[in-house]
Design an enzyme around this catalytic site. Structure first.
Site, mmCIF file in Angstrom:
data_model
loop_
_atom_site.group_PDB
_atom_site.id
_atom_site.type_symbol
_atom_site.label_atom_id
_atom_site.label_comp_id
_atom_site.label_asym_id
_atom_site.label_seq_id
_atom_site.Cartn_x
_atom_site.Cartn_y
_atom_site.Cartn_z
ATOM 1 N N HIS A 87 2.792 -8.738 0.154
ATOM 2 C CA HIS A 87 2.031 -7.581 0.738
ATOM 3 C C HIS A 87 0.596 -7.142 0.278
ATOM 4 O O HIS A 87 0.142 -7.639 -0.882
ATOM 5 C CB HIS A 87 2.976 -6.374 0.579
ATOM 6 C CG HIS A 87 3.206 -5.996 -0.677
ATOM 7 N ND1 HIS A 87 2.389 -4.764 -1.594
ATOM 8 C CD2 HIS A 87 4.159 -6.257 -1.707
ATOM 9 C CE1 HIS A 87 2.903 -4.855 -2.751
ATOM 10 N NE2 HIS A 87 3.870 -5.627 -2.861
ATOM 11 N N ASP A 89 -0.987 -4.359 0.951
ATOM 12 C CA ASP A 89 -1.059 -2.810 0.543
ATOM 13 C C ASP A 89 -0.729 -2.731 -0.818
ATOM 14 O O ASP A 89 -0.099 -3.246 -1.390
ATOM 15 C CB ASP A 89 -0.115 -1.927 1.629
ATOM 16 C CG ASP A 89 1.267 -2.263 1.089
ATOM 17 O OD1 ASP A 89 1.899 -3.239 1.126
ATOM 18 O OD2 ASP A 89 2.016 -1.260 1.390
ATOM 19 N N GLU A 154 4.577 -2.518 2.702
ATOM 20 C CA GLU A 154 5.650 -2.670 1.654
ATOM 21 C C GLU A 154 5.807 -1.402 0.533
ATOM 22 O O GLU A 154 6.801 -0.983 0.582
ATOM 23 C CB GLU A 154 5.403 -3.976 0.853
ATOM 24 C CG GLU A 154 6.744 -4.299 0.090
ATOM 25 C CD GLU A 154 6.940 -3.864 -1.368
ATOM 26 O OE1 GLU A 154 8.126 -4.002 -1.738
ATOM 27 O OE2 GLU A 154 6.083 -3.099 -1.794
ATOM 28 N N HIS A 214 7.918 39.595 -3.444
ATOM 29 C CA HIS A 214 7.718 40.071 -4.633
ATOM 30 C C HIS A 214 8.852 39.838 -5.682
ATOM 31 O O HIS A 214 10.011 40.485 -5.343
ATOM 32 C CB HIS A 214 7.391 41.700 -4.493
ATOM 33 C CG HIS A 214 6.735 42.106 -5.830
ATOM 34 N ND1 HIS A 214 7.397 42.471 -6.891
ATOM 35 C CD2 HIS A 214 5.406 42.577 -6.131
ATOM 36 C CE1 HIS A 214 6.760 42.903 -7.706
ATOM 37 N NE2 HIS A 214 5.491 43.154 -7.475
ATOM 38 N N ARG A 329 18.213 4.178 -6.413
ATOM 39 C CA ARG A 329 18.288 2.734 -6.423
ATOM 40 C C ARG A 329 19.627 2.006 -6.366
ATOM 41 O O ARG A 329 20.529 2.429 -6.904
ATOM 42 C CB ARG A 329 17.548 1.806 -7.644
ATOM 43 C CG ARG A 329 16.181 2.520 -7.842
ATOM 44 C CD ARG A 329 15.170 1.741 -6.931
ATOM 45 N NE ARG A 329 13.913 2.362 -7.124
ATOM 46 C CZ ARG A 329 12.715 1.636 -6.806
ATOM 47 N NH1 ARG A 329 12.903 0.542 -6.086
ATOM 48 N NH2 ARG A 329 11.894 2.471 -6.839
ATOM 49 N N HIS A 428 2.234 0.341 -10.182
ATOM 50 C CA HIS A 428 2.589 1.752 -9.640
ATOM 51 C C HIS A 428 2.007 2.835 -10.905
ATOM 52 O O HIS A 428 1.982 3.712 -10.307
ATOM 53 C CB HIS A 428 3.982 1.912 -9.525
ATOM 54 C CG HIS A 428 4.565 1.160 -8.431
ATOM 55 N ND1 HIS A 428 5.692 1.680 -7.660
ATOM 56 C CD2 HIS A 428 4.114 -0.049 -7.935
ATOM 57 C CE1 HIS A 428 6.011 0.663 -6.800
ATOM 58 N NE2 HIS A 428 5.027 -0.351 -6.893
#
Ligand code: BES
Ligand code: ZN
Length: 457
Positions: A87, A89, A154, A214, A329, A428
């Site tokens: 990928h 990206d 991806e 409030h 995951r 990342h």
């Protein structure tokens, strides 16, 4: 292969310069305003493929970002076909202030190229492209047929790729899929990955009163969506670290004794792991080691939470809405559609009747186990050994490459995960890097792979 290796040596600087050009294009796929840069990156890649002799390369449109596709089929019908997937990206770059150098201005420090996408996945996929260039430049041909499928979505879930593959099965027909988008187990230890976790990613919105209130006038008499949401989230795991969604573990494939023994043989220290993260200890599902928890057991994480007042100073507000992003995951043989449905009904059940709950699925992908005895894996083991001089190990990964499962189902071809990244690459995260030696070694490994694979098949 001697001439191949010397070509790679002689062209080191130019290959690196080209990779830098590729890295400078900010192809963040998840930000809608950034679509033009993503396309610019695809066009750059297309040019590069054409320049190395993949003349029929083209952009193929999807409802999202374009796919870069090219093939070199002149090895003939009797030669095997390798489909290379990667990928172009990249992930977003925030928090920007934690970067030591700018994410899209690559630089080399201490033998590593720093920048967003260096390891994930531009550097890795580019190693294959330069290996193809090398064979074509040195021999005028390759020992195998090559197809290249490089996508631009991806990092945002490959949302359009499954349909694309389904409708281009003939075009993508191949004997093996080769992917470099994973990491080695340790520095200096080439690794072949044989399993990736899947993912189910949802967003949950909890709405209470129809407007912000409030907190003095209403506080104590009206449910606060942030507190309701926090309570719901707290119930998603029990005291043994098990996820409480009903039926969540139904399809989980247990680890075999052999696998657990295999994991134990890898050079892993829990103390080092915690030291690196500056934490007093790990935590997770009771009865499993760190490697087992991240590689072979499912997990659930809150990726972000939003609601109420988060500006400077104080504001006495009882907010109308709160939301959280939750990713799970998954491991073989969980199915991401099934898990998204299960968490949706569970969140609805956990909420009191005083709030409204909405759960939206953002993306998903199934987990995958790939064979360890395919011809592609045999070729990859030999190629990594030739390129890096060290026998590779087998490992699993906790991360996801959503489309790998689809390759097996739609193309009926095994995938080889010949990663080139290192554990400290910070993918990342700020200061993502890719070791210069792994880039050059990766070009060699890929060049060897084409040769080895053509001999085995
Ligand atoms: N290259 C990674 C997959 C990976 C992660 C390999 C960790 C090795 C270690 C891939 O590009 C990635 O990050 N995938 C995303 C997919 C998601 C956005 C659907 C992921 O795992 O978060
Ligand atoms: Zn990646």
């Amino acid at each position: 292969m001697d001439r191949v290796v010397s070509y790679i040596e002689q062209n080191k600087q130019r290959h690196l310069d080209e990779l830098f050009e590729f890295l400078r294009i900010p192809s963040i796929s998840s930000e809608p305003d950034n679509a033009l840069h993503v396309r610019e990156c695809a066009l750059w890649l297309l040019d590069n493929l054409k320049s190395i002799g993949i003349e029929n390369s083209r952009l193929m449109e999807t409802p999202g970002h374009p796919i870069v596709y090219g093939e070199w089929m002149n090895a003939g019908p009797d030669a095997p076909t390798v489909l290379i997937y990667g990928h172009y990206d990249v992930q977003p770059v925030d928090p920007l202030d934690l970067w030591k150098s700018k994410p899209f201005e690559p630089v080399i420090r201490n033998g590593k190229i720093y920048g967003r996408g260096t390891s994930d996945d531009k550097g890795q996929v580019f190693a294959h492209i330069k290996a193809i260039e090398t064979h074509l430049a040195v021999h005028g041909k390759l020992p195998v047929n090559i197809k290249l499928l490089i996508e631009g979505e991806e990092e945002s879930g490959s949302n359009h790729l499954e349909d694309f593959i389904h409708s281009h099965k003939d075009m993508l027909k191949c004997d093996t899929v080769l992917i470099s988008d994973t990491e080695w187990f340790a520095d200096g230890l080439p690794s072949i990955c044989y399993s990736l976790r899947g993912i189910s990613y949802v967003e949950v919105l909890v709405t209470g009163p129809n407007r912000d209130l409030h907190s003095g006038t209403y506080g104590g008499a009206v449910d606060n969506p942030i507190q309701v949401l926090a309570g719901m989230i707290a119930k998603l795991k029990d005291e043994y670290g098990r996820i409480t969604i009903p039926g969540f573990y139904d399809d989980v494939l247990d680890l075999t004794i052999e696998e657990r023994e295999g994991f134990k043989k890898l050079p892993f220290s829990n103390d080092e792991y915690c030291k690196d993260l500056d934490i007093a200890g790990g935590n997770g599902e009771f009865g499993y080691t760190t490697l087992e928890r991240t590689w072979a057991r499912p997990s659930l994480d809150i990726n972000g939470i939003k609601g109420g007042y988060i500006g400077e100073g104080a504001k006495t507000v009882l907010p109308s809405i709160a939301s959280a992003k939750i990713s799970m995951r998954l491991v073989p043989h969980q199915n991401h559609h099934d898990i998204s449905e299960k968490i949706t009904s569970y969140l609805n059940k956990l909420a009191p009747p005083t709030v409204k709950v909405e759960v939206n699925s953002l993306h998903g992908g199934n987990p995958v186990l790939v064979p360890r005895d395919s011809k592609g894996v045999t070729a990859a083991l030999a190629s990594l050994k030739s390129a890096f001089g060290v026998d590779p190990v087998f490992m699993r990964e906790g991360g996801s490459i959503p489309i790998v499962n689809v390759f097996g189902l739609e193309l009926n071809a095994p995938t080889v995960l010949m990663g080139l990244g290192l554990p400290g690459d910070n993918i990342h995260s700020p200061n993502e890097s890719f070791a210069v030696d792994n880039f050059y070694g990766g070009i060699k490994a890929s060049a060897y792979f084409f040769d080895e694979y053509s001999k085995i098949v």
